[in-house]
Scaffold this motif. Structure first.
Motif, PDB file in Angstrom:
ATOM      1  N   TYR A  17       0.836  -1.195   0.000  1.00  0.00           N
ATOM      2  CA  TYR A  17       0.000   0.000   0.000  1.00  0.00           C
ATOM      3  C   TYR A  17       0.873   1.248   0.000  1.00  0.00           C
ATOM      4  CZ  TYR A  17      -4.064  -2.890   1.001  1.00  0.00           C
ATOM      5  OH  TYR A  17      -5.067  -3.811   0.923  1.00  0.00           O
ATOM      6  N   ASP A  18       0.381   2.315  -0.590  1.00  0.00           N
ATOM      7  CA  ASP A  18       1.174   3.543  -0.687  1.00  0.00           C
ATOM      8  C   ASP A  18       1.383   4.222   0.666  1.00  0.00           C
ATOM      9  OD1 ASP A  18      -1.386   4.624  -0.359  1.00  0.00           O
ATOM     10  OD2 ASP A  18      -1.267   5.917  -2.136  1.00  0.00           O
ATOM     11  N   TYR A  19       0.650   3.829   1.683  1.00  0.00           N
ATOM     12  CA  TYR A  19       0.861   4.394   3.023  1.00  0.00           C
ATOM     13  C   TYR A  19       1.852   3.554   3.837  1.00  0.00           C
ATOM     14  CZ  TYR A  19      -2.755   0.970   4.259  1.00  0.00           C
ATOM     15  OH  TYR A  19      -3.488  -0.185   4.411  1.00  0.00           O
ATOM     16  N   TRP A  20       2.353   2.483   3.258  1.00  0.00           N
ATOM     17  CA  TRP A  20       3.412   1.694   3.895  1.00  0.00           C
ATOM     18  C   TRP A  20       4.726   2.440   3.752  1.00  0.00           C
ATOM     19  CZ3 TRP A  20       3.232  -4.252   2.723  1.00  0.00           C
ATOM     20  CH2 TRP A  20       2.028  -4.779   3.212  1.00  0.00           C
ATOM     21  N   THR A  21       5.714   1.996   4.516  1.00  0.00           N
ATOM     22  CA  THR A  21       7.034   2.611   4.438  1.00  0.00           C
ATOM     23  C   THR A  21       7.921   1.865   3.442  1.00  0.00           C
ATOM     24  OG1 THR A  21       7.992   1.242   6.190  1.00  0.00           O
ATOM     25  CG2 THR A  21       6.888   3.315   6.869  1.00  0.00           C
ATOM     26  N   MET A  22       8.997   2.531   3.077  1.00  0.00           N
ATOM     27  CA  MET A  22       9.985   1.892   2.214  1.00  0.00           C
ATOM     28  C   MET A  22      10.461   0.593   2.849  1.00  0.00           C
ATOM     29  SD  MET A  22      12.534   4.915   0.845  1.00  0.00           S
ATOM     30  CE  MET A  22      13.681   3.746   0.127  1.00  0.00           C
ATOM     31  N   ARG A  23      10.693   0.637   4.141  1.00  0.00           N
ATOM     32  CA  ARG A  23      11.206  -0.542   4.848  1.00  0.00           C
ATOM     33  C   ARG A  23      10.234  -1.713   4.722  1.00  0.00           C
ATOM     34  NH1 ARG A  23      14.830  -1.273   9.267  1.00  0.00           N
ATOM     35  NH2 ARG A  23      14.948  -3.508   9.634  1.00  0.00           N
ATOM     36  N   GLN A  24       8.940  -1.465   4.912  1.00  0.00           N
ATOM     37  CA  GLN A  24       7.942  -2.531   4.788  1.00  0.00           C
ATOM     38  C   GLN A  24       7.944  -3.115   3.374  1.00  0.00           C
ATOM     39  OE1 GLN A  24       4.780   0.077   6.315  1.00  0.00           O
ATOM     40  NE2 GLN A  24       4.205  -1.606   7.696  1.00  0.00           N
ATOM     41  N   ALA A  25       8.042  -2.239   2.373  1.00  0.00           N
ATOM     42  CA  ALA A  25       8.058  -2.710   0.980  1.00  0.00           C
ATOM     43  C   ALA A  25       9.316  -3.531   0.708  1.00  0.00           C
ATOM     44  CB  ALA A  25       7.978  -1.523   0.027  1.00  0.00           C
ATOM     45  N   MET A  26      10.459  -3.060   1.192  1.00  0.00           N
ATOM     46  CA  MET A  26      11.704  -3.793   0.974  1.00  0.00           C
ATOM     47  C   MET A  26      11.646  -5.175   1.616  1.00  0.00           C
ATOM     48  SD  MET A  26      14.799  -1.013   1.099  1.00  0.00           S
ATOM     49  CE  MET A  26      14.367  -0.233   2.622  1.00  0.00           C
TER      50      MET A  26
END
Length: 143
Positions: A17-26
């Motif tokens: 989701y776009d409200y997640w952080t870079m860290r969560q996406a990584m």
């Protein structure tokens, strides 16, 4: 012919989701070994595809941003350098095939832009191979 039969539904697709952080996406991309992943907003609307390159460019372009700092950067703040557009579920297979030449998967949305799944390049290739078998179609004749 409609491309709906090739779709991997949202329930089987990994996304962020776009409200997640870079860290969560990584972390999600690392866990699933993805080099790119669909990004949705809170309403389930497809907003783009995040790539490893997007994350690397964000780290490079933000002096002082380190791995720990990625916990503070929201994905909606990370520029995406490739504009990977979604395609409507009603599109013809030929259009999906053409789009798949440029990316590993094609995001699929309904008439309201709500993300409903993806069509992976491998499903398209499998479909073409099956078509070849059924019709004794020689891929060498395709120009």
């Amino acid at each position: 012919m409609n491309a709906a039969f090739l779709i991997t539904p949202k329930s089987e697709v990994k996304f962020v989701y776009d409200y997640w952080t870079m860290r969560q996406a990584m972390e999600k991309m690392e866990h699933y070994r993805y080099s790119s992943i669909p990004v949705l907003n809170k309403k389930g609307i497809y907003v783009g595809t995040l790539t490893e390159g997007d994350l690397l460019w964000e780290l490079r372009d933000n002096e002082g941003l380190d791995f720990q700092g990625t916990r503070e950067v929201l994905l909606k703040e990370v520029p995406r350098y490739r504009d990977i557009k979604a395609i409507s579920i009603d599109v013809e297979v030929d259009d999906i095939i053409e789009t798949s030449l440029r990316q590993n998967f094609v995001p699929i949305v309904d008439d309201l832009g709500v993300f409903i799944g993806i069509i992976r390049r491998r499903e398209i290739i499998s479909y073409l191979l099956e078509l070849r078998k059924e019709q004794h179609f020689d891929l060498n004749d395709v120009k």
